[in-house]
Enzyme design. Sequence first.
Site, PDB file in Angstrom:
ATOM      1  N   LYS A 171       0.842  -1.270  -0.029  1.00  0.00           N
ATOM      2  CA  LYS A 171       0.000   0.026  -0.190  1.00  0.00           C
ATOM      3  C   LYS A 171       0.925   1.135   0.104  1.00  0.00           C
ATOM      4  O   LYS A 171       0.605   2.286  -0.715  1.00  0.00           O
ATOM      5  CB  LYS A 171      -0.932  -0.021   1.250  1.00  0.00           C
ATOM      6  CG  LYS A 171      -1.847   1.451   1.512  1.00  0.00           C
ATOM      7  CD  LYS A 171      -2.677   1.352   0.435  1.00  0.00           C
ATOM      8  CE  LYS A 171      -3.533   2.855   0.827  1.00  0.00           C
ATOM      9  NZ  LYS A 171      -4.454   3.207  -0.488  1.00  0.00           N
ATOM     10  N   LYS A 246       0.700  11.693   5.223  1.00  0.00           N
ATOM     11  CA  LYS A 246       1.217  10.701   5.875  1.00  0.00           C
ATOM     12  C   LYS A 246       1.454   9.285   5.277  1.00  0.00           C
ATOM     13  O   LYS A 246       2.594   8.649   5.490  1.00  0.00           O
ATOM     14  CB  LYS A 246      -0.213  10.089   6.747  1.00  0.00           C
ATOM     15  CG  LYS A 246      -0.152   9.032   7.732  1.00  0.00           C
ATOM     16  CD  LYS A 246      -0.835   7.548   7.158  1.00  0.00           C
ATOM     17  CE  LYS A 246      -2.123   7.920   6.753  1.00  0.00           C
ATOM     18  NZ  LYS A 246      -2.821   6.746   6.457  1.00  0.00           N
TER      19      LYS A 246
END
Length: 295
Positions: A171, A246
């Site tokens: 991811k 992030k």
Amino acid sequence: MSVFGFVGLGNMGRPMAENLIKAGHDVRGYDVVDAIREQAAAAGITIADSANDAADGADVLITMLPKGEHVRAVLLAQDGPLTRLKPGGLVLDCSSIDVATSRDVHAAATEAGLLVLDAPVSGGVGGATAGTLTFMVGGSEAALAAAQPALDAMGSRIFHVGGAGAGQAVKACNQMVVGASLAATAEAFVLAEQLGLTPQSVFDVLSTSSGNTWALHNFTPRPGLVEGSAADNGYQAKFAAALLAKDLGLALSAAESAGVELVVGSSAKAQFDKLVAHDGSLDSSAVVKVIEVKS
Ligand code: NAD
């Protein structure tokens, strides 16, 4: 039918929970924010009083939280939800978080006698709503088999990429690509506009040429080009810039530990950091606002 606890009912969590209900499951949801709980209740989700209540006796507990620190606060809490699930139940963390936290969750859940997967997603709010998310799964075959009905209800592609934390690792790689392609797409719009082109002509050409990207259609930087885009709605977040910054940070720290230099990833992170310094709650497509034009 299974009983699900669902913690984190934000942009992604609420439509994912709704798809579990549509598939005939019983879902008890919890979110720390009152307004989000009210929206979820209006969408037909039964609201629990706490994460522990949501997990109480459930077959599966799903978390869809912003960052690793939130996942730690919920799943690794003393006497927390892991102690409340049905014996042998499943923990499915769909948040995008760091590999170290993910591995700690795997260890704690296994220690509690539970099955566990990290299963971050791709596909955005559109995919969450349509039930067509891509899941990137890390964990055991047994946990994957237990998760299959839930994954089928919320997604259309499931990649079992390895053991604990492997879903989070891939991811982070995906997010590096989407962040870099979004930043490049936004720069292309600003450059073309400075050269006298309209946003519509940039969109028409890129979307049918080799410059076409997922970001162009799902994070369209200018309004009036893709129906329902965040740009059409004052850049109200579908995927907040703070979350993409992030994710890029997760990719960069993974790269540092693996000894890989990410030149493009670092530049993209710098652009999203600039947007976050301005307003991290805006949609990631608002990165177009921080591209400098020196007159
Ligand atoms: P969001 O901020 O809209 O939703 C997260 C929710 O978690 C919020 O409603 C928040 O109140 C809640 N929350 C935080 N701490 C909590 C706690 N302790 N207990 C209960 N609830 C708590 O974020 P999102 O866009 O839904 O993203 C969730 C995760 O999915 C993130 O890790 C993000 O990076 C990832 N993701 C998002 C998208 C997207 O397009 N939005 C796509 C893929 C992956």
